[in-house]
Design a protein around this motif. Structure first.
Motif, PDB file in Angstrom:
ATOM      1  N   MET A  58       0.838  -1.209   0.000  1.00  0.00           N
ATOM      2  CA  MET A  58       0.000   0.000   0.000  1.00  0.00           C
ATOM      3  C   MET A  58       0.870   1.256   0.000  1.00  0.00           C
ATOM      4  N   LEU A  59       0.546   2.161  -0.925  1.00  0.00           N
ATOM      5  CA  LEU A  59       1.246   3.455  -0.956  1.00  0.00           C
ATOM      6  C   LEU A  59       0.548   4.376   0.031  1.00  0.00           C
ATOM      7  N   ASP A  60       1.322   4.892   0.991  1.00  0.00           N
ATOM      8  CA  ASP A  60       0.725   5.739   2.023  1.00  0.00           C
ATOM      9  C   ASP A  60       0.161   7.016   1.403  1.00  0.00           C
ATOM     10  N   GLU A  61      -0.972   7.468   1.943  1.00  0.00           N
ATOM     11  CA  GLU A  61      -1.632   8.690   1.439  1.00  0.00           C
ATOM     12  C   GLU A  61      -0.668   9.877   1.418  1.00  0.00           C
ATOM     13  N   SER A  62       0.262   9.908   2.403  1.00  0.00           N
ATOM     14  CA  SER A  62       1.127  11.083   2.546  1.00  0.00           C
ATOM     15  C   SER A  62       2.372  11.015   1.659  1.00  0.00           C
ATOM     16  N   SER A  63       2.575   9.905   0.949  1.00  0.00           N
ATOM     17  CA  SER A  63       3.801   9.748   0.163  1.00  0.00           C
ATOM     18  C   SER A  63       3.897  10.837  -0.913  1.00  0.00           C
ATOM     19  N   ASP A  64       4.996  11.553  -0.927  1.00  0.00           N
ATOM     20  CA  ASP A  64       5.135  12.637  -1.917  1.00  0.00           C
ATOM     21  C   ASP A  64       6.547  12.644  -2.492  1.00  0.00           C
ATOM     22  N   ILE A  65       6.914  11.554  -3.121  1.00  0.00           N
ATOM     23  CA  ILE A  65       8.243  11.438  -3.725  1.00  0.00           C
ATOM     24  C   ILE A  65       8.154  11.866  -5.181  1.00  0.00           C
ATOM     25  N   LEU A  66       9.012  12.818  -5.537  1.00  0.00           N
ATOM     26  CA  LEU A  66       9.096  13.205  -6.942  1.00  0.00           C
ATOM     27  C   LEU A  66       9.959  12.149  -7.619  1.00  0.00           C
ATOM     28  N   ALA A 162      -0.134  29.132 -12.867  1.00  0.00           N
ATOM     29  CA  ALA A 162      -1.248  29.475 -11.957  1.00  0.00           C
ATOM     30  C   ALA A 162      -2.424  28.529 -12.200  1.00  0.00           C
ATOM     31  N   ARG A 163      -2.714  28.254 -13.465  1.00  0.00           N
ATOM     32  CA  ARG A 163      -3.824  27.333 -13.791  1.00  0.00           C
ATOM     33  C   ARG A 163      -3.556  25.950 -13.210  1.00  0.00           C
ATOM     34  N   ALA A 164      -2.294  25.486 -13.369  1.00  0.00           N
ATOM     35  CA  ALA A 164      -1.943  24.141 -12.886  1.00  0.00           C
ATOM     36  C   ALA A 164      -2.100  24.062 -11.370  1.00  0.00           C
ATOM     37  N   ILE A 165      -1.626  25.080 -10.666  1.00  0.00           N
ATOM     38  CA  ILE A 165      -1.705  25.074  -9.193  1.00  0.00           C
ATOM     39  C   ILE A 165      -3.174  25.064  -8.765  1.00  0.00           C
ATOM     40  N   GLU A 166      -3.954  25.879  -9.451  1.00  0.00           N
ATOM     41  CA  GLU A 166      -5.386  25.959  -9.102  1.00  0.00           C
ATOM     42  C   GLU A 166      -6.057  24.597  -9.304  1.00  0.00           C
ATOM     43  N   LYS A 167      -5.743  23.963 -10.438  1.00  0.00           N
ATOM     44  CA  LYS A 167      -6.386  22.693 -10.780  1.00  0.00           C
ATOM     45  C   LYS A 167      -5.976  21.561  -9.824  1.00  0.00           C
ATOM     46  N   VAL A 168      -4.679  21.496  -9.537  1.00  0.00           N
ATOM     47  CA  VAL A 168      -4.173  20.358  -8.741  1.00  0.00           C
ATOM     48  C   VAL A 168      -4.294  20.604  -7.232  1.00  0.00           C
ATOM     49  N   CYS A 169      -4.027  21.830  -6.796  1.00  0.00           N
ATOM     50  CA  CYS A 169      -4.000  22.099  -5.344  1.00  0.00           C
ATOM     51  C   CYS A 169      -5.290  22.753  -4.861  1.00  0.00           C
ATOM     52  N   ILE A 171      -6.079  25.887  -4.974  1.00  0.00           N
ATOM     53  CA  ILE A 171      -5.941  27.229  -4.387  1.00  0.00           C
ATOM     54  C   ILE A 171      -5.670  28.246  -5.491  1.00  0.00           C
ATOM     55  N   SER A 172      -6.081  29.466  -5.239  1.00  0.00           N
ATOM     56  CA  SER A 172      -5.935  30.497  -6.245  1.00  0.00           C
ATOM     57  C   SER A 172      -4.658  31.292  -5.985  1.00  0.00           C
ATOM     58  N   VAL A 173      -3.867  31.502  -7.039  1.00  0.00           N
ATOM     59  CA  VAL A 173      -2.623  32.255  -6.858  1.00  0.00           C
ATOM     60  C   VAL A 173      -2.618  33.488  -7.765  1.00  0.00           C
ATOM     61  N   GLY A 174      -1.937  34.536  -7.291  1.00  0.00           N
ATOM     62  CA  GLY A 174      -1.856  35.773  -8.064  1.00  0.00           C
ATOM     63  C   GLY A 174      -0.516  35.884  -8.766  1.00  0.00           C
ATOM     64  N   ILE A 175      -0.477  36.775  -9.765  1.00  0.00           N
ATOM     65  CA  ILE A 175       0.777  36.993 -10.499  1.00  0.00           C
ATOM     66  C   ILE A 175       1.317  38.372 -10.154  1.00  0.00           C
ATOM     67  N   GLY A 236      -0.645  18.685   1.289  1.00  0.00           N
ATOM     68  CA  GLY A 236      -1.977  18.086   1.365  1.00  0.00           C
ATOM     69  C   GLY A 236      -2.813  18.220   0.117  1.00  0.00           C
ATOM     70  N   GLY A 237      -3.464  17.106  -0.242  1.00  0.00           N
ATOM     71  CA  GLY A 237      -4.411  17.148  -1.345  1.00  0.00           C
ATOM     72  C   GLY A 237      -3.785  17.050  -2.721  1.00  0.00           C
ATOM     73  N   TYR A 238      -2.467  17.061  -2.790  1.00  0.00           N
ATOM     74  CA  TYR A 238      -1.820  16.936  -4.104  1.00  0.00           C
ATOM     75  C   TYR A 238      -0.455  16.291  -3.908  1.00  0.00           C
ATOM     76  N   THR A 239       0.112  15.787  -4.998  1.00  0.00           N
ATOM     77  CA  THR A 239       1.504  15.317  -4.934  1.00  0.00           C
ATOM     78  C   THR A 239       2.337  16.176  -5.892  1.00  0.00           C
ATOM     79  N   ARG A 240       3.633  16.229  -5.621  1.00  0.00           N
ATOM     80  CA  ARG A 240       4.512  17.016  -6.503  1.00  0.00           C
ATOM     81  C   ARG A 240       4.543  16.416  -7.907  1.00  0.00           C
TER      82      ARG A 240
END
Ligand code: BTN
Length: 322
Positions: A58-66, A162-169, A171-175, A236-240
């Motif tokens: 089982m891959l742990d939910e928290s695993s975030d290895i690039l 910004a679009r990618a971050i919004e879609k995957v994470c 959250i909304s980011v500004g430029i 949280g909620g996304y992986t790298r």
């Protein structure tokens, strides 16, 4: 794909749920011993995989290895089939992408690293790129046709990320002009776009879009010179792997470097400078003023305190008050 990639694929698709060794062996058409060997290699790479007798792996939910396997899974699931170069450590992904370009590398090649030892920033600065907490990637673009508005590459790189971050994470980011991304009033991403020129044609041959994202970490770990400005996307909620793949996918959407008009509209909407007081450099001297907006070609339009309207093409500005 290798057995390792196939196993990561299967475990990623079942995060937090065990998959039996026999099921993996049957689905991949390999022996259970080969599955075990691949799992050991993944554990060595740092994957958080637990093995339970009777239940499986089982891959742990928290695993975030690039990783190459994880990135390939996320890229291919987005329909991106371009070459990937994954480096657990490198000097700079932009340097590597440029080298690949000069060696005749393929359009769309993505170079992704877990750590950079000589990360490059804009205006000759360095980019802090520690291991395991960020994403450092470069995409090599070698458009066949002419690039009608080269300055839009930088504009779109910021919008795409910004679009990618919004879609995957979620959250909304500004430029912040030109192409820094901000979250909670802190810089969480920097972008360095570089080009190689053709000696024959005289125009742009290759474009290298380099993106660095601070995902996790703490203020105390940051070098003094960026501590007050830099921040993190958060966990949280996304992986790298997912985020890196989505950034590559968004960049490649307009890999021919011909951009639709709505890109500048979106850039304007995301701009955190409009209406703000800033300090900037004009003809080599410092000036202050208020940002009126962004021109169609991506310039910053400023009403200076002396009443002039200035259009800034490049450089860096500071916000006097957020
Ligand atoms: C800046 O904020 O000044 C731009 C930073 C750009 C950093 C990225 S990380 C991936 C790529 N490789 C580099 O050496 N730089 C860019």
């Amino acid at each position: 794909m290798s057995i390792k990639s196939d196993i990561i694929n299967a475990l990623e698709n079942n995060r937090g749920k065990p998959v039996s060794g026999q099921q993996l062996a049957d689905e991949l058409g390999v022996s259970r011993a080969a599955v075990w060997k691949a799992i050991q290699a993944l554990l060595q790479e740092g994957y958080n995989i637990s093995a339970t007798r009777c239940k499986g792996y089982m891959l742990d939910e928290s695993s975030d290895i690039l990783s190459e396997a994880g990135l390939l899974t996320c890229l291919r699931s987005r329909g991106i089939n371009t070459p990937l170069v994954f480096l657990s450590e490198t000097d700079s992904t932009n340097i590597q992408a440029k080298r690949i370009a000069l060696e005749g590398g393929q359009h769309g090649t993505a170079v992704v690293a877990n750590k950079q030892t000589a990360g490059r920033g804009r205006l000759g600065r360095s980019f802090y790129s520690p291991a395991d907490t960020g994403i450092y990637l470069s995409v090599l673009l070698s458009p066949k046709g002419a690039i009608p508005k080269p300055q839009m590459i930088t504009v779109y790189a910021a919008v795409a990320t910004a679009r990618a971050i919004e879609k995957v994470c979620g959250i909304s980011v500004g430029i912040k002009w030109v192409n820094d991304l901000y979250f909670n009033k802190k810089k969480i991403c920097g972008i360095l776009t570089e080009a190689t020129l053709s000696m024959e044609g005289g125009g742009i041959d290759n474009v290298i879009v380099g993106i660095g994202i601070n995902c996790t970490g703490s203020e105390e770990e940051l070098p003094d010179e960026i501590r007050s400005k830099a921040g993190f996307l958060g966990k949280g909620g996304y992986t790298r792997n997912e985020l890196a793949a989505e950034v590559v996918a968004q960049i490649l959407k307009y890999g021919d470097c011909v951009f639709p008009d709505d890109v500048i509209e979106e850039y304007r909407k995301r701009s955190i400078l409009t209406g703000k007081r800033i300090t900037y450099t004009k003809n080599g001297s410092p000036d202050t003023g208020c940002v009126l907006g962004i021109s169609d070609s991506g310039c910053l339009i400023v009403r200076s305190d002396s009443g002039d309207t200035d259009e800034l093409f490049s450089g860096e500005v500071s916000i006097t008050q957020f």
